[in-house]
Design an enzyme around this catalytic site. Structure first.
Site, short mmCIF file in Angstrom:
data_model
loop_
_atom_site.label_atom_id
_atom_site.label_comp_id
_atom_site.label_asym_id
_atom_site.label_seq_id
_atom_site.Cartn_x
_atom_site.Cartn_y
_atom_site.Cartn_z
N TYR A 79 -21.22 -21.02 -9.75
CA TYR A 79 -21.12 -20.10 -10.88
C TYR A 79 -19.95 -19.13 -10.68
CZ TYR A 79 -25.90 -21.77 -11.88
OH TYR A 79 -27.01 -22.55 -12.14
N LYS A 99 -26.32 -28.59 1.11
CA LYS A 99 -26.06 -30.03 0.93
C LYS A 99 -24.80 -30.37 1.75
CE LYS A 99 -27.19 -33.84 -1.35
NZ LYS A 99 -28.43 -34.58 -1.16
N ASP A 155 -32.20 -31.02 -1.48
CA ASP A 155 -33.05 -31.93 -2.26
C ASP A 155 -34.39 -32.15 -1.55
OD1 ASP A 155 -31.51 -33.18 -0.32
OD2 ASP A 155 -30.94 -34.91 -1.55
N ASP A 168 -30.87 -21.10 -7.93
CA ASP A 168 -31.31 -21.09 -9.32
C ASP A 168 -32.34 -22.20 -9.54
OD1 ASP A 168 -31.49 -20.95 -12.08
OD2 ASP A 168 -29.37 -21.27 -12.47
N ASP A 196 -36.76 -21.99 -9.84
CA ASP A 196 -37.49 -22.50 -11.02
C ASP A 196 -38.52 -23.53 -10.58
OD1 ASP A 196 -35.76 -21.01 -12.73
OD2 ASP A 196 -35.82 -22.61 -14.23
C1 LIG Z 1 -27.30 -18.47 -17.42
C2 LIG Z 1 -27.84 -18.93 -16.11
C3 LIG Z 1 -26.84 -18.89 -15.03
C4 LIG Z 1 -29.00 -18.08 -15.75
C5 LIG Z 1 -29.91 -18.73 -14.82
O1 LIG Z 1 -30.35 -19.85 -14.99
C6 LIG Z 1 -30.34 -17.93 -13.71
O2 LIG Z 1 -29.53 -17.29 -13.09
O3 LIG Z 1 -31.51 -17.95 -13.38
#
Ligand SMILES: CC(C)CC(=O)C(=O)O
Ligand SMILES: NC(=O)C1=CN([C@@H]2O[C@H](COP(=O)(O)OP(=O)(O)OC[C@H]3O[C@@H](n4cnc5c(N)ncnc54)[C@H](O)[C@@H]3O)[C@@H](O)[C@H]2O)C=CC1
Length: 325
Positions: free
Chosen positions: A115, A160, A191, A215, A219
């Site tokens: 990012y 990785k 992974d 990220d 999740d």
């Molecule tokens: C827009 C994304 C980079 C935001 C995201 O998925 C996050 O940082 O959790």
């Protein structure tokens, strides 16, 4: 006076952040709360999702409570949340995932990696530069080691390195820092780590990893506690701090009063702990626990309560304060 910036953002940010904001107001009516309007909705209305003046306003706050912003997959649109993380140099994204039998803290590098924002789309090829710097890696692994020192003292490095030279670099620096600090550590391919966290969550304490892997893995790990509606995060730098749910703007459920506000409430609790009110943080966590035990649950975790019904119950558990919205 303590100043708290409130950024609802987009989508369910408009529903879950008011609940968390009210919890803060209830515990700290003496703080100065001020709104900052950024996000995709603002872009639709004005053509500008986040102005320099908004960044400047955020920098005047002792802490920011942030909902989520929609980042559409458009060629010319820059994610507001990524811009803010970079502008405030919020390099450590702390994402706790805990329940009975496990307590994991994912420490995600938050300003570079995939990012980095250094990318281009050509007619026949698109490139994104994955920047992993020595400075960026040292500061995130040192932050993770400090966290491990306050917890169970174990660090897992997620990478990785079998494929990415940038992760050979990341892993080597992390290992050197862990050895230097004398912290117990292991490292795993990201992974395999994703699956192992789900299978053996109790084996993990602090997990440090690069931006995109953190990220994704946070999740995925939210599955362990009932999903994205429950997991908060802190974005910490040396000067500024921003607290937000791990989830996004959830356009599929926005405006329906069904979003779970727990992640936002827990983010508010992390905010309080960060600015020195550990007791307030614990009161929010305990109020959430009381409400869950009473059987009031939002739909994502098997109940039928709306966002506001759940929020009102938490506010009531916190102090019997009427909800004004
Ligand atoms: C827009 C994304 C980079 C935001 C995201 O998925 C996050 O940082 O959790
Ligand atoms: N920090 C931020 O501002 C973030 C922004 N986003 C943005 O949000 C938008 C939507 O992204 P998605 O991939 O759909 O991720 P998302 O996290 O918004 O939603 C994923 C799924 O989880 C559910 N969900 C999320 N939060 C919930 C809650 N509090 N209660 C109940 N269910 C919940 C949603 O309904 C959806 O089915 C995108 O534009 C994305 O770029 C995504 C993640 C973080």
């Amino acid at each position: 006076m303590t100043r708290i910036a409130i950024v609802e953002g987009d989508g369910i940010g408009h529903e879950v952040i008011p609940v968390a904001h009210q919890a803060l107001e209830l515990l700290h009516p003496e703080y100065d709360y001020f709104p900052v309007d950024v996000g995709y909705g603002r872009w639709e209305q004005t053509g500008c999702p986040c102005a320099d003046a908004d960044i400047a306003a955020l920098k005047t706050a002792d802490a920011v409570l942030f909902g989520a912003v929609t980042t559409p997959p458009m060629r010319d649109y820059q994610s507001v949340v990524l811009r803010i993380r970079k502008a405030l140099d919020l390099y450590a994204n702390l994402r706790p995932v805990k329940s009975d039998g496990f307590d994991i803290l994912i420490v995600r590098e938050n300003t570079e990696g995939m990012y980095s924002g250094i990318e281009e789309i050509g007619p026949d090829r698109a490139t994104t530069l994955r920047v992993v710097s020595r400075t960026g890696t040292e500061r995130i692994v040192r932050a993770a080691i400090r966290c491990a020192g306050q917890r169970r003292g174990k660090l897992t490095i997620g990478h990785k390195a079998n494929v990415l030279k940038s992760d050979v670099f990341f892993r080597d620096i992390c290992i050197a820092e862990a050895q230097n600090a004398g912290v117990e550590y292991n490292d795993k391919y990201i992974d395999a780590l994703g699956l192992d966290i789900l299978q053996h969550p109790g084996a993990y304490d602090v997990v440090v990893t690069t931006n995109i892997f953190g990220d994704i893995i946070s999740d995925v790990s939210s599955y362990l506690v009932g999903g994205l509606g429950l997991v908060p995060s802190a974005n910490i730098g040396d000067r500024y701090a921003l607290f937000e749910p791990v989830h996004g703007s959830a356009p599929d459920i926005a405006g329906k009063n069904i979003a779970n506000p727990i992640a936002a409430l827990r983010s508010a609790a992390m905010l309080l702990a960060h600015i020195g009110d550990q007791e307030g943080a614990e009161r929010i966590e305990s109020a959430i626990g009381t409400v869950i035990s009473s059987g009031i649950l939002t739909r994502d975790i098997g109940g039928s309560a709306g966002t506001w019904e759940f929020g009102e119950a938490v506010l009531k558990a916190l102090g019997n304060c009427p909800v004004g919205r």
